[in-house]
Design a protein around this motif. Structure first.
Motif, PDB file in Angstrom:
ATOM      1  N   PRO A  43     -29.395  19.560   8.864  1.00  0.00           N
ATOM      2  CA  PRO A  43     -27.768  17.992   9.746  1.00  0.00           C
ATOM      3  C   PRO A  43     -28.455  18.185  11.018  1.00  0.00           C
ATOM      4  CG  PRO A  43     -27.478  20.934   9.087  1.00  0.00           C
ATOM      5  CD  PRO A  43     -29.454  20.729   9.136  1.00  0.00           C
TER       6      PRO A  43
ATOM      7  N   TRP B 247     -22.362  12.769   7.046  1.00  0.00           N
ATOM      8  CA  TRP B 247     -22.213  13.225   7.455  1.00  0.00           C
ATOM      9  C   TRP B 247     -22.187  13.576   9.286  1.00  0.00           C
ATOM     10  CZ3 TRP B 247     -21.571  17.715   9.918  1.00  0.00           C
ATOM     11  CH2 TRP B 247     -22.309  18.525  11.100  1.00  0.00           C
TER      12      TRP B 247
ATOM     13  N   GLY C  66     -29.078  14.029   9.855  1.00  0.00           N
ATOM     14  CA  GLY C  66     -29.317  14.537   8.619  1.00  0.00           C
ATOM     15  C   GLY C  66     -30.248  14.885   7.430  1.00  0.00           C
TER      16      GLY C  66
ATOM     17  N   ARG D  22     -20.153  14.890  12.012  1.00  0.00           N
ATOM     18  CA  ARG D  22     -19.843  15.258  13.191  1.00  0.00           C
ATOM     19  C   ARG D  22     -19.612  14.601  14.250  1.00  0.00           C
ATOM     20  NH1 ARG D  22     -24.400  15.401  16.222  1.00  0.00           N
ATOM     21  NH2 ARG D  22     -25.982  16.993  17.068  1.00  0.00           N
TER      22      ARG D  22
ATOM     23  N   LEU E  49     -19.959  20.798   8.454  1.00  0.00           N
ATOM     24  CA  LEU E  49     -20.697  19.973   7.592  1.00  0.00           C
ATOM     25  C   LEU E  49     -20.231  21.030   6.226  1.00  0.00           C
ATOM     26  CD1 LEU E  49     -22.894  18.307   6.364  1.00  0.00           C
ATOM     27  CD2 LEU E  49     -24.696  20.665   6.638  1.00  0.00           C
TER      28      LEU E  49
END
Ligand SMILES: [Zn+2]
Length: 481
Positions: free
Chosen positions: A404, A358, A431, A362, A368
């Motif tokens: 997140p 993630w 996250g 990101r 996600l």
């Protein structure tokens, strides 16, 4: 009036096959029964009358900033028990999984002793895992020269598929298949509709490369060139074409192999491809000499290669991401003065795979929901677990609450796996997993500060599987109260 349910979990963002949306997920008997509007009144039955094992609240609303995700299905985990339990074991590995939001792990057939290449080996695995596992556990079998001709027995006993090596595996009791044996295994597995998983590095290419020795990461990288993967993948593609077997390329690192995989897919061949969090998180340029925590096979390659792996995930050439959690003792991993020729190859990342992928996704503007698609939905589909990896009516209520936007710095000594070594030590990741539910029962919850992490007692393992020929999980969707 609606029937009473065991539990309802409300969140501003629930990940369903349609994407993120506010919702109230109702659970009865360990199964998701509905996804309702987030504020819908729902009547829950007293916990003592429910199928839940935790004594917690039955109507739960996740705090702002938390999202509700399907539990991850990690199809590539080396638990190493029995036989190398000082490397890793079911208690520690499945606890790491639970803390990391991984609700199902499929264990690799090596480096336990015995390996899972016989029904007896599978029985020993189940006996070891059953009493001490915190999450659902299933098992891959192995295809080695000595068990060809008997693979249907392991299949019938409930393995999810068969792993094979084309180059030395690193342990003597799990030898590689020759080209002829690969074809024989492919034909045998195709006959019962099974799945062949391949560690794809070509031994001839590895032999032709300069051997790894000393502290230089560049030297180690040169010892396992991209051509070794590409050439082995050609052999797998050939075996698929000739036998019709469904095949899976484990832990793809070399982007150079992607064009032949795209061509094989275009030809309609049944091949799936996996890569791992470490290939998506680290680049060779950043790995210090002597840093053997980063040693894995195939190796972590350069940043340009990593960019191509991301592209292949986005365009679907790579289907899924699994951890390839492969620990050894700290001594084997770090005790050789940083010599890449001598250190054990394998990275411990099971607990961190979701935040690691993630964090990198990101940073590139990838959502996600795509990450969960690779680590939950696709892995469940690959393993043949239709009730896992998704939040929808009728699915198993294996769920995770995740923040997140929270970030943290990895302290390897605070991780749950057995030997405190990880390439991710010291990394700042985005996250955090807050809670993990298994069949609707809360099994793990972090402290309110996010600091004091506490494990919650998990339900006892349920009865042995009753439908072995499809890969069988030790823990069934609805545990018996
Ligand atoms: Zn592996």
């Amino acid at each position: 009036m609606r029937e009473r349910v065991d539990r309802v979990i409300r969140a501003e963002a629930v990940l369903t096959p349609a994407g993120f949306a506010p919702g109230a997920v109702t659970i009865t008997g360990g199964i998701v029964t509905a996804i309702l509007p987030v504020d819908e009144p729902v009547e829950t039955r007293p916990i003592a009358e429910s199928g839940l094992h935790d004594g917690g609240a039955t109507d739960i609303r996740l705090p702002k900033g938390l999202v509700l995700l399907p539990g991850l299905v990690d199809t590539h985990v080396h638990v190493n028990e029995p036989g190398r339990t000082d490397w890793e074991g079911f208690a520690s590995a499945t606890r790491a999984a639970m803390f990391g939001g991984v609700t199902t792990v499929i264990d690799m057939p090596l480096n336990s002793i015995p390996p899972t290449t016989t029904v007896r080996g599978l029985e020993l695995k189940r006996a070891a895992a059953g009493p001490q596992s915190s999450v659902n556990v299933g098992f891959w079998g192995g295809a080695v020269p000595g068990n060809l001709g008997t693979l249907h027995e392991l299949h019938a006993a409930g393995v999810f598929g068969f792993k094979a090596f084309l180059s030395p595996s690193g342990v003597d009791e799990f030898p590689a298949l020759s080209s002829a044996e690969l074809l024989a295994a492919g034909a045998e597995i195709a006959a019962f509709g099974g799945l062949l998983l391949v560690h794809a590095e070509d031994p001839a290419e590895l032999d032709a490369a300069p051997p790894a020795h000393g502290r230089s990461y560049a030297g180690f990288l040169a010892s396992r060139p991209p051509q070794a993967e590409a050439s082995a993948i050609d052999r797998v593609i050939d075996a698929v074409r000739r036998t019709g077997v469904r095949a899976h390329i484990l832990h793809l690192s070399a982007a150079a192999a992607l064009p032949r995989l795209r061509a094989a897919r275009a030809e309609g061949l049944p091949i799936t491809v996996e890569t791992c969090p470490h290939y998506l998180s680290f680049a060779a340029e950043q790995i210090p000499d002597g840093a053997t925590a980063f040693k894995c096979c195939p190796p972590i390659r350069d940043a340009a290669n990593q960019e191509l792996l991301w592209e292949a995930l986005l365009d679907g050439t790579i289907d899924l991401v699994a951890s390839d959690h492969s620990p050894a003792t700290a001594e084997l991993k770090l005790g050789h003065g940083g010599d890449f020729g001598l250190a054990w190859g394998g990275i411990s990342g099971l607990e961190l795979s979701l935040p690691a992928v993630w964090t990198a996704a990101r940073a590139s503007g990838i959502g996600l929901e795509r990450v969960l698609g690779w680590m939950s939905a696709a892995t469940a589909r690959f393993a043949g677990l239709p009730g896992k990896g998704t939040i929808r009516q009728g699915a198993d209520a294996d769920l995770v609450s995740f923040a997140p936007e929270e970030s943290f710095t990895v302290d390897v000594s605070a991780l749950q796996h057995k030997n405190p070594v990880s390439a991710f030590d010291g990394a700042t990741l985005r996250g955090r997993v807050h809670s993990t539910w298994l069949a609707g029962t809360l099994v793990h919850e972090t402290g309110p500060s996010g600091a004091g992490v506490t494990g919650v007692t998990s339900p006892a393992a349920s009865a042995p599987p009753e439908d072995p020929p499809r890969g069988a999980l030790l823990r069934r969707p609805a545990p018996t109260p």
